[in-house]
Design a protein around this motif. Structure first.
Motif, mmCIF file in Angstrom:
data_model
loop_
_atom_site.group_PDB
_atom_site.id
_atom_site.type_symbol
_atom_site.label_atom_id
_atom_site.label_comp_id
_atom_site.label_asym_id
_atom_site.label_seq_id
_atom_site.Cartn_x
_atom_site.Cartn_y
_atom_site.Cartn_z
ATOM 1 N N VAL A 290 0.838 -1.207 0.000
ATOM 2 C CA VAL A 290 0.000 0.000 0.000
ATOM 3 C C VAL A 290 0.869 1.252 0.000
ATOM 4 C CG1 VAL A 290 -1.632 1.345 1.367
ATOM 5 C CG2 VAL A 290 -1.993 -1.105 1.052
ATOM 6 N N PHE A 291 1.915 1.226 0.867
ATOM 7 C CA PHE A 291 2.819 2.373 0.915
ATOM 8 C C PHE A 291 3.530 2.573 -0.418
ATOM 9 C CE2 PHE A 291 2.644 2.323 5.634
ATOM 10 C CZ PHE A 291 2.507 3.679 5.845
ATOM 11 N N ALA A 292 3.952 1.480 -1.052
ATOM 12 C CA ALA A 292 4.651 1.566 -2.329
ATOM 13 C C ALA A 292 3.748 2.155 -3.401
ATOM 14 C CB ALA A 292 5.153 0.188 -2.754
ATOM 15 N N ILE A 293 2.462 1.693 -3.404
ATOM 16 C CA ILE A 293 1.514 2.222 -4.393
ATOM 17 C C ILE A 293 1.264 3.706 -4.146
ATOM 18 C CG2 ILE A 293 -0.873 2.096 -5.170
ATOM 19 C CD1 ILE A 293 -0.753 -0.944 -4.606
ATOM 20 N N ALA A 294 1.133 4.064 -2.844
ATOM 21 C CA ALA A 294 0.906 5.472 -2.507
ATOM 22 C C ALA A 294 2.100 6.325 -2.904
ATOM 23 C CB ALA A 294 0.630 5.602 -1.005
ATOM 24 N N PHE B 34 4.577 10.201 -6.490
ATOM 25 C CA PHE B 34 5.680 10.549 -7.388
ATOM 26 C C PHE B 34 5.149 10.892 -8.779
ATOM 27 C CE2 PHE B 34 9.372 9.516 -10.126
ATOM 28 C CZ PHE B 34 10.312 10.354 -9.549
ATOM 29 N N ALA B 35 4.188 10.092 -9.252
ATOM 30 C CA ALA B 35 3.590 10.351 -10.559
ATOM 31 C C ALA B 35 2.847 11.684 -10.555
ATOM 32 C CB ALA B 35 2.641 9.213 -10.930
ATOM 33 N N TRP B 36 2.145 11.980 -9.447
ATOM 34 C CA TRP B 36 1.448 13.268 -9.332
ATOM 35 C C TRP B 36 2.450 14.410 -9.392
ATOM 36 C CZ3 TRP B 36 1.912 16.955 -5.401
ATOM 37 C CH2 TRP B 36 0.974 17.986 -5.429
ATOM 38 N N TRP B 37 3.561 14.278 -8.655
ATOM 39 C CA TRP B 37 4.601 15.322 -8.662
ATOM 40 C C TRP B 37 5.202 15.491 -10.058
ATOM 41 C CZ3 TRP B 37 9.798 14.449 -9.865
ATOM 42 C CH2 TRP B 37 10.642 15.562 -9.720
ATOM 43 N N ASN C 240 3.947 15.144 -12.906
ATOM 44 C CA ASN C 240 3.048 15.744 -13.893
ATOM 45 C C ASN C 240 2.434 17.057 -13.421
ATOM 46 O OD1 ASN C 240 2.565 13.693 -16.271
ATOM 47 N ND2 ASN C 240 2.679 12.462 -14.393
ATOM 48 N N ARG C 241 2.803 17.492 -12.224
ATOM 49 C CA ARG C 241 2.233 18.722 -11.660
ATOM 50 C C ARG C 241 3.030 19.921 -12.148
ATOM 51 N NH1 ARG C 241 3.005 21.743 -6.811
ATOM 52 N NH2 ARG C 241 1.056 22.695 -6.075
ATOM 53 N N PRO C 242 2.367 20.983 -12.643
ATOM 54 C CA PRO C 242 3.088 22.191 -13.091
ATOM 55 C C PRO C 242 3.920 22.791 -11.967
ATOM 56 C CG PRO C 242 0.832 22.239 -13.868
ATOM 57 C CD PRO C 242 0.917 21.083 -12.911
ATOM 58 N N LEU C 243 5.118 23.187 -12.296
ATOM 59 C CA LEU C 243 6.035 23.785 -11.332
ATOM 60 C C LEU C 243 5.685 25.256 -11.113
ATOM 61 C CD1 LEU C 243 9.211 22.193 -12.896
ATOM 62 C CD2 LEU C 243 8.367 21.682 -10.594
ATOM 63 N N GLU C 244 5.879 25.740 -9.912
ATOM 64 C CA GLU C 244 5.594 27.141 -9.606
ATOM 65 C C GLU C 244 6.837 27.976 -9.897
ATOM 66 O OE1 GLU C 244 4.062 27.523 -5.682
ATOM 67 O OE2 GLU C 244 2.404 26.134 -5.994
ATOM 68 N N LEU C 245 6.999 28.358 -11.142
ATOM 69 C CA LEU C 245 8.176 29.119 -11.547
ATOM 70 C C LEU C 245 8.082 30.548 -11.012
ATOM 71 C CD1 LEU C 245 8.540 27.959 -15.269
ATOM 72 C CD2 LEU C 245 9.645 27.024 -13.232
ATOM 73 N N PRO C 246 9.197 31.093 -10.541
ATOM 74 C CA PRO C 246 9.172 32.456 -9.976
ATOM 75 C C PRO C 246 8.997 33.526 -11.041
ATOM 76 C CG PRO C 246 11.420 31.614 -10.055
ATOM 77 C CD PRO C 246 10.534 30.476 -10.446
ATOM 78 N N ALA C 247 9.304 33.210 -12.273
ATOM 79 C CA ALA C 247 9.161 34.158 -13.388
ATOM 80 C C ALA C 247 9.002 33.337 -14.652
ATOM 81 C CB ALA C 247 10.379 35.071 -13.478
ATOM 82 N N ALA C 248 8.654 33.992 -15.723
ATOM 83 C CA ALA C 248 8.511 33.284 -16.997
ATOM 84 C C ALA C 248 9.140 34.126 -18.109
ATOM 85 C CB ALA C 248 7.032 33.025 -17.309
#
Length: 331
Positions: free
Chosen positions: A14-18, A23-26, A28-36
């Motif tokens: 269960v821990f491994a799946i979680a 990790f997969a969520w991280w 594919n999650r957009p990064l909070e860039l300080p500038a663009a």
């Protein structure tokens, strides 16, 4: 016991799946860039871990260790390419890795290494496929004239650093940029120099810095090595430094310096000629420029390698001879 083991196995699963899900969520999650956009430079020959650190230091808020793990899991660990990159808002760890793996650079890079001789820099520039090679066929003297430099000899005149350029840029522009960078660095070092140095011009300080660069085994010893050579110049002693002799031998040097080499007179043989050699012998970095212009406060006149990369410094010849016996002859 079997039931307990199965429960533990289930909990671990269960821990491994979680963890995998997080990790997969991280990834594919957009990064909070300080500038663009965020501009990042990745140096040539960087390891996966180093690429992660360079991206993090460049302003992309991504843990370098997670970056390295993701790069390996996606099979891109060996594909990451040097260059200048821009990352826009909406970029995810996966898209960052994909961009670097595909080499989607906005600028190319070339790294000039501290202590290189100019011929190595020129070979690296000549070999870079993204540059326009306008210097091809020019002699070193003609190259210096083409970039507007008043000096005829190019050795030591270009600052070792990582340079960015667009595809198709003239190599002469890269040389011009590196030349101006050295002029700025040398001027700053000269203006901050210690009093009483035996140099008449900034160029002489540059020559000394190039010797310090080649003689240094441990970075922390630069100022002491500079002090030895400065003290020798002040006393009218020969510098007697092997790297200048090797430079005078040139490409014929086979890796071994022999007694006959120390006796063979050339303009760069500081065993047969007093004072500084006529030109620098390498491209010195910032630390060597600082050491040459602000040497350590020391009366040392000699140093000998201990065999571990460090040096033993002596104020007198008898002390030096004892150090040579101990560290070089094993007596």
């Amino acid at each position: 016991m079997k039931r307990i083991f199965l429960r533990l196995l289930l909990v671990a699963l269960v821990f491994a799946i979680a963890a995998a899900g997080a990790f997969a969520w991280w990834a594919n999650r957009p990064l909070e860039l300080p500038a663009a956009p965020v501009e990042v430079v990745i140096k040539p020959n960087s390891s996966v871990a180093s690429v992660g650190r360079q991206i993090q230091r460049g302003g992309v808020p991504m843990d370098a260790r997670l970056f390295a793990l993701l790069a390996r899991l996606t099979g891109h660990g060996a594909d990451l390419k040097a260059g200048g990159y821009e990352f826009e808002r909406g970029a995810t760890p996966l898209t960052v890795i994909g961009k670097v793996a595909r080499g989607e650079v906005t600028h190319y890079v070339l790294t000039v290494i501290e202590g290189w001789e100019f011929r190595k820099m020129r070979a690296a520039v000549d070999a870079h496929p993204a540059l326009k090679h306008d210097s091809r066929g020019l002699s070193d003297t003609e190259l210096m004239k083409a970039i507007g430099a008043p000096e005829a000899a190019p050795e030591g005149m270009f600052f070792p650093d990582t340079y960015l350029f667009a595809r198709g840029s003239s190599d002469l522009e890269l040389y011009r940029h590196a030349y101006r960078a050295m002029q700025r660095r040398l001027t700053d070092a000269w203006n901050a120099r210690a009093p009483g140095l035996p140099y008449k011009t900034p160029y002489e300080a540059l020559v000394m810095a190039s010797i310090v660069e080649k003689e240094t085994g441990q970075p922390g010893e630069r100022a002491m090595i500079a002090a030895v050579f400065v003290n020798r110049l002040k006393k009218g002693m020969m510098l007697q430094t092997d790297p200048t002799v090797i430079y005078g031998i040139g490409e014929a040097f086979d890796g071994n310096i022999r007694k006959r080499d120390l006796l063979a007179d050339t303009p760069y043989n500081t065993y047969t000629r007093a004072g500084l050699p006529p030109t620098p012998i390498s491209l010195p970095g910032l630390a060597s420029l600082a050491a040459a212009t602000t040497p350590a406060p020391s009366d040392a006149l000699y140093f000998v390698a201990r065999g571990d990369g460090s040096s033993y410094f002596s104020n007198s010849l008898p002390e030096h001879n004892r150090a040579v016996d101990k560290y070089q002859r094993g007596k």
